[in-house]
Design a protein around this motif. Structure first.
Motif, PDB file in Angstrom:
ATOM      1  N   UNK A 222     -15.026   8.261 -21.005  1.00  0.00           N
ATOM      2  CA  UNK A 222     -14.695   7.217 -22.026  1.00  0.00           C
ATOM      3  C   UNK A 222     -13.477   6.788 -21.454  1.00  0.00           C
ATOM      4  N   UNK A 223     -13.275   5.431 -21.106  1.00  0.00           N
ATOM      5  CA  UNK A 223     -12.305   4.687 -20.548  1.00  0.00           C
ATOM      6  C   UNK A 223     -11.279   4.400 -21.710  1.00  0.00           C
ATOM      7  N   UNK A 224      -9.725   4.881 -21.609  1.00  0.00           N
ATOM      8  CA  UNK A 224      -9.088   4.547 -22.716  1.00  0.00           C
ATOM      9  C   UNK A 224      -7.410   4.819 -21.949  1.00  0.00           C
ATOM     10  N   UNK A 225      -6.727   4.094 -22.114  1.00  0.00           N
ATOM     11  CA  UNK A 225      -5.318   4.012 -21.599  1.00  0.00           C
ATOM     12  C   UNK A 225      -4.399   5.190 -22.132  1.00  0.00           C
ATOM     13  N   UNK A 226      -3.761   5.875 -21.371  1.00  0.00           N
ATOM     14  CA  UNK A 226      -2.764   6.734 -22.014  1.00  0.00           C
ATOM     15  C   UNK A 226      -1.700   7.199 -21.170  1.00  0.00           C
ATOM     16  N   UNK A 227      -0.545   7.650 -21.630  1.00  0.00           N
ATOM     17  CA  UNK A 227       0.753   7.866 -20.992  1.00  0.00           C
ATOM     18  C   UNK A 227       0.880   9.298 -20.646  1.00  0.00           C
ATOM     19  N   UNK A 228       1.564   9.835 -19.550  1.00  0.00           N
ATOM     20  CA  UNK A 228       1.753  11.086 -19.062  1.00  0.00           C
ATOM     21  C   UNK A 228       3.258  11.500 -19.332  1.00  0.00           C
ATOM     22  N   UNK A 229       3.434  12.611 -20.237  1.00  0.00           N
ATOM     23  CA  UNK A 229       4.719  12.884 -20.516  1.00  0.00           C
ATOM     24  C   UNK A 229       5.046  14.448 -20.629  1.00  0.00           C
ATOM     25  N   UNK A 230       6.250  14.968 -20.107  1.00  0.00           N
ATOM     26  CA  UNK A 230       6.332  16.355 -20.514  1.00  0.00           C
ATOM     27  C   UNK A 230       6.768  16.785 -21.916  1.00  0.00           C
ATOM     28  N   UNK A 231       5.857  17.375 -22.584  1.00  0.00           N
ATOM     29  CA  UNK A 231       5.985  17.604 -23.850  1.00  0.00           C
ATOM     30  C   UNK A 231       5.783  19.286 -24.175  1.00  0.00           C
ATOM     31  N   UNK A 232       7.052  19.773 -24.673  1.00  0.00           N
ATOM     32  CA  UNK A 232       6.960  21.126 -24.795  1.00  0.00           C
ATOM     33  C   UNK A 232       6.514  21.680 -26.192  1.00  0.00           C
TER      34      UNK A 232
ATOM     35  N   UNK B 113      -1.137  17.317 -31.471  1.00  0.00           N
ATOM     36  CA  UNK B 113      -2.657  16.750 -31.746  1.00  0.00           C
ATOM     37  C   UNK B 113      -2.104  15.181 -30.939  1.00  0.00           C
ATOM     38  N   UNK B 114      -2.576  15.171 -29.560  1.00  0.00           N
ATOM     39  CA  UNK B 114      -2.427  13.978 -28.759  1.00  0.00           C
ATOM     40  C   UNK B 114      -3.644  13.109 -28.820  1.00  0.00           C
ATOM     41  N   UNK B 115      -3.638  11.741 -28.554  1.00  0.00           N
ATOM     42  CA  UNK B 115      -4.687  10.799 -28.640  1.00  0.00           C
ATOM     43  C   UNK B 115      -5.164  10.400 -30.037  1.00  0.00           C
ATOM     44  N   UNK B 116      -4.338  10.245 -30.933  1.00  0.00           N
ATOM     45  CA  UNK B 116      -4.787  10.204 -32.283  1.00  0.00           C
ATOM     46  C   UNK B 116      -5.071   8.771 -32.430  1.00  0.00           C
TER      47      UNK B 116
END
Length: 251
Positions: free
Chosen positions: A6-16, A20-23
């Motif tokens: 599935x092609x979908x833009x996303x961001x990479x971040x350091x989350x501690x 639920x990501x990608x809502x």
């Protein structure tokens, strides 16, 4: 997910923090999250990959469990040095696993620990650490240095398309096979096969074939160059000449 791409833009971040990501992705494709069963379902009518409404429902298991990763032998890490710790997860996995450091180990030993992906079936895996302190650190056998959890391979859109079109795969493979490669470049190609797409591998073969003559064929075939000259500045010091000395017999 579920063997599909599935092609979908996303961001990479350091989350501690757990969350639920990608809502936005879940909402746009009308996904259903079954918390009780730890399952993500994508309806067939979402048609995100262009397979059509008759494509079966995609079911993805969301449940992952972290296991402890222990050092398998004593290792002394000198101050300011990097070392490889031989480690092993408490439970093996048929999948690859991502290893991440735990805060208690990092804080106790004042070490920087790299994240790494390992073979889940291997009995010994490398974990790179660096001693940031001014004292040597002895890491004892059995120390819990990190946690590991299984991961799944991600297919990019191009690879997924080739997977659904065998004729295209054969065509590209045939084109790649027509490129002549010298035997001494074979190991380079072999090391790239599992990391590059078919088109990328073809481009690498073209590049290696074009510049075949600049690669050494053995340890005695390094060659030389006159492009760069090295000069040692000695200031105003005169050259030093010393007489020969006989080497002692015990040496």
């Amino acid at each position: 997910m579920g063997g599909n791409s599935y092609a979908h833009p996303f961001l990479v971040a350091e989350i501690n923090y757990d969350g639920l990501l990608g809502f936005d992705f879940l909402k746009s494709h009308r996904c259903t999250v079954d918390v009780h069963s730890s399952v993500l379902r994508l309806p067939p009518e979402s048609n995100v990959c262009g397979e059509g409404p008759n494509y079966p429902e995609t079911r993805v298991d969301l449940e992952t469990r972290k296991v402890k990763v222990r050092v398998v032998e004593d290792v002394l890490v000198q101050p300011g040095h990097e070392m490889i710790l031989p480690v092993q997860p408490e439970e093996s996995s048929r999948q690859s696993m991502i290893v991440e450091p735990i805060s208690t180990f990092v804080q106790k030993h004042n070490l920087m620990v790299c994240k790494v992906i390992i073979d889940g079936t291997s009995e010994r895996s490398p974990l790179r650490v660096m001693n940031l302190g001014s004292e040597s650190k002895l890491i004892r056998k059995g120390t819990v240095a990190a946690e590991a959890e299984p991961i799944v391979d991600v297919w990019n859109a191009e690879t997924a398309k080739l997977k659904r079109e065998p004729d295209l795969v054969a065509s590209v493979a045939s084109t790649s096979a027509d490129i002549p490669i010298s035997p001494h470049l074979g190991p380079m190609i072999k090391g790239c096969r599992n990391k590059l797409s078919v088109d990328q591998l073809t481009e690498v073969k073209k590049l290696l074939s074009e510049y075949d003559d600049v690669f050494s064929k053995s340890n005695t075939d390094i060659g030389k160059t006159g492009v760069v000259k090295h000069r040692i500045e000695t200031g105003n010091q005169n050259p030093i000449k010393q007489s020969l000395r006989r080497a002692p017999m015990h040496l």
